[in-house]
Design a protein around this motif. Structure first.
Motif, short mmCIF file in Angstrom:
data_model
loop_
_atom_site.label_atom_id
_atom_site.label_comp_id
_atom_site.label_asym_id
_atom_site.label_seq_id
_atom_site.Cartn_x
_atom_site.Cartn_y
_atom_site.Cartn_z
N ALA A 188 0.83 -1.21 0.00
CA ALA A 188 0.00 0.00 0.00
C ALA A 188 0.86 1.25 0.00
N LEU A 189 1.97 1.22 0.76
CA LEU A 189 2.87 2.37 0.77
C LEU A 189 3.51 2.59 -0.59
N ALA A 190 3.96 1.51 -1.23
CA ALA A 190 4.56 1.65 -2.56
C ALA A 190 3.54 2.14 -3.58
N SER A 191 2.33 1.59 -3.53
CA SER A 191 1.29 2.01 -4.48
C SER A 191 0.91 3.47 -4.25
N GLY A 192 0.79 3.87 -2.99
CA GLY A 192 0.43 5.26 -2.71
C GLY A 192 1.49 6.24 -3.19
N LEU A 193 2.77 5.91 -2.98
CA LEU A 193 3.83 6.81 -3.43
C LEU A 193 3.87 6.91 -4.95
N ALA A 194 3.70 5.79 -5.66
CA ALA A 194 3.73 5.82 -7.12
C ALA A 194 2.58 6.66 -7.68
N HIS A 195 1.38 6.46 -7.15
CA HIS A 195 0.24 7.23 -7.66
C HIS A 195 0.32 8.70 -7.22
N TYR A 196 0.94 8.97 -6.07
CA TYR A 196 1.10 10.37 -5.65
C TYR A 196 2.00 11.12 -6.63
N VAL A 197 3.08 10.48 -7.08
CA VAL A 197 3.98 11.13 -8.05
C VAL A 197 3.23 11.43 -9.34
N LEU A 198 2.41 10.49 -9.81
CA LEU A 198 1.65 10.71 -11.04
C LEU A 198 0.64 11.84 -10.88
N LEU A 199 -0.12 11.84 -9.79
CA LEU A 199 -1.16 12.85 -9.60
C LEU A 199 -0.56 14.24 -9.40
N GLU A 200 0.59 14.32 -8.72
CA GLU A 200 1.25 15.61 -8.58
C GLU A 200 1.80 16.10 -9.92
N PHE A 201 2.29 15.18 -10.75
CA PHE A 201 2.79 15.57 -12.06
C PHE A 201 1.66 16.10 -12.94
N LEU A 202 0.47 15.48 -12.83
CA LEU A 202 -0.67 15.95 -13.62
C LEU A 202 -1.40 17.12 -12.96
N GLU A 203 -0.95 17.54 -11.77
CA GLU A 203 -1.55 18.66 -11.03
C GLU A 203 -3.03 18.39 -10.72
N VAL A 204 -3.32 17.14 -10.33
CA VAL A 204 -4.67 16.77 -9.91
C VAL A 204 -4.84 17.18 -8.46
N PRO A 205 -5.93 17.85 -8.09
CA PRO A 205 -6.10 18.27 -6.69
C PRO A 205 -6.26 17.08 -5.75
N TYR A 206 -5.95 17.33 -4.48
CA TYR A 206 -6.05 16.32 -3.42
C TYR A 206 -5.21 15.08 -3.73
N ALA A 207 -4.01 15.32 -4.25
CA ALA A 207 -3.14 14.19 -4.62
C ALA A 207 -2.75 13.33 -3.41
N PRO A 208 -2.38 13.90 -2.23
CA PRO A 208 -2.01 13.04 -1.10
C PRO A 208 -3.16 12.13 -0.64
#
Length: 421
Positions: free
Chosen positions: A247-267
């Protein structure tokens, strides 16, 4: 006067004074309306009725306490999951009660923070959707009027919706269902409290509980019970911690993607993806990816497509690279067995069964592996899936090569040539 048969019989068999008279011929059993009931039949009927009444009473009592039994089962597996952390604290001088309280307090704070952040995110998105709904509706109406040559107006649609019987019935049903929802919420809180109390008792008084169980068994059986208990703790705790790492690895990977796309509420979305994809079996991946795709769609429809592609690619990486490495030493069960256990657990206990099915099956598999004797497998090609076994004739490749050598005009190798067999 000649004696009759009775007097003659009496003369031939004189009776001894004080002796009982001779028994007459056996009386045949009486059958018919005047026949008497056997003495054992009333007692058998009473025993049968008693057993039936006890069975019905036990069946009713079992269905009454089935909810409590399921809560106790959940609490037991939860206690097994936190047992390694509590034992680690106890080995360093912390009392088991205090260590269990600290572990449960950390879990409660993390869950409350996650629910609060997720609720605020959803509330903000719902408010934004409600505010932008008139614009969405106007764009849809304009598209319909352009392509179908209609004259729809938003005011007419709103008035028709407000005056419709469907909306009136929906409001009435919602008003009458408020009490049902409140009762379900209270029931859910009471169920969580029950699970928490039982799991705290199982974790804090684990040694005393094991001692109580072992005191009812002979020494040989005590060793088997303690071994099974240790296997259950290792497998359940390993399942929980391996899922936490994934879960930690999946959360970090998707957080990087959402921050790169500037999607709100990424964390918050990253935490949602990590937890839901790992701790909800079978359908967790789809539920986890749906919410980030929806939020990304509000920013740009193409962003939702990129999120979908990333979710699919990362899922393959997790299934074939990450998960085998993390679970090889903790919950090493075949994917087909894991899927079947989840289906069986869902059929038996619903969502609860789906959650505890994998650690339960892993515990059973490890316990059977410790007692089931295994043998070395012979070096038979059929074990590896080859059809050409002993006496099975040449394989497919050899047959194709033979046909190629027998084609017209082919040069046949002579005996002694290099490469002949």
């Amino acid at each position: 006067m000649a004696p009759t048969d009775e007097t003659g019989q009496a003369a031939r068999h004189p009776t001894t004074p004080g002796a009982p008279p001779p028994a007459g011929p056996p009386t045949p059993p009486i059958s018919g309306p005047g026949a008497r009931m056997p003495r054992w039949l009333p007692r058998a009927m009473v025993l049968a009725l008693t057993l039936y009444a006890v069975f019905q009473l036990g069946n009713w009592a079992f269905h009454q306490v089935i909810g409590l039994l399921i809560n106790v089962l959940i609490a037991f597996f939860l206690a097994l999951a936190v047992e390694p952390a509590v034992s680690w604290m106890a080995a360093r001088g912390v009392r088991r009660g205090l260590g269990t309280f600290l572990v449960f307090l950390g879990v409660l704070i993390a869950a409350a923070g996650f629910v609060t952040l997720l609720g605020s995110m959803l509330a903000g998105q719902i408010i934004k959707i409600v505010e932008d709904f008139p614009e969405y509706l106007d764009s849809v109406i304009n598209w319909i009027n352009t392509h179908f040559h209609t004259e729809l107006r938003r005011v007419d649609i709103q008035e028709g919706l407000l005056r419709s019987d469907w909306l009136r019935n929906y409001v009435q049903n919602s008003a009458t269902g408020v009490l049902d929802v409140s009762a379900q919420v209270l029931g859910g809180l009471f169920q969580l409290l029950t699970i928490g109390l039982f799991s705290f008792y199982f974790a804090a008084d684990g040694p005393r509980l094991r001692r109580t169980v072992c005191s009812l068994l002979p020494p040989a059986r005590q060793a088997e019970v303690l071994r099974a208990w240790e296997i259950a703790v290792n497998k359940t705790g390993g399942y929980l911690y391996s899922r936490g790492l994934m879960a930690l690895a999946s959360g970090l990977a998707h957080y990087v993607l959402l921050e790169f796309l500037e999607v709100p509420y990424a964390p918050v979305l990253a935490v949602w993806v990590g937890l839901v994809s790992q701790f909800i079996p079978t359908i967790g991946t789809y539920l986890a990816g749906a919410l980030p795709m929806l939020i990304a769609f509000t920013v740009d429809p193409w962003y939702a497509l990129w999120v979908l592609i990333f979710v699919v690619i990362y899922q393959q990486f997790e299934n074939y690279v990450l998960q085998p490495k993390l679970t090889s030493k903790t919950v090493d069960i075949h994917p087909a067995v894991a899927f079947g256990s989840v289906v069986a657990g869902t059929a038996l206990l619903g969502a609860v069964g789906a959650l505890i099915a994998i650690p339960a099956v892993a515990t059973l598999q490890a316990f059977l592996g410790a007692y089931v004797r295994r043998y070395d497998v012979t070096d038979d090609p059929r074990v590896l899936g080859h059809r050409g076994g002993p006496g099975g004739g040449p394989g497919a490749l050899a047959r194709v090569r033979g046909l190629w050598d027998r084609r017209p005009g082919a040069t046949r190798p002579r005996d002694g040539d290099i490469g002949t067999s």
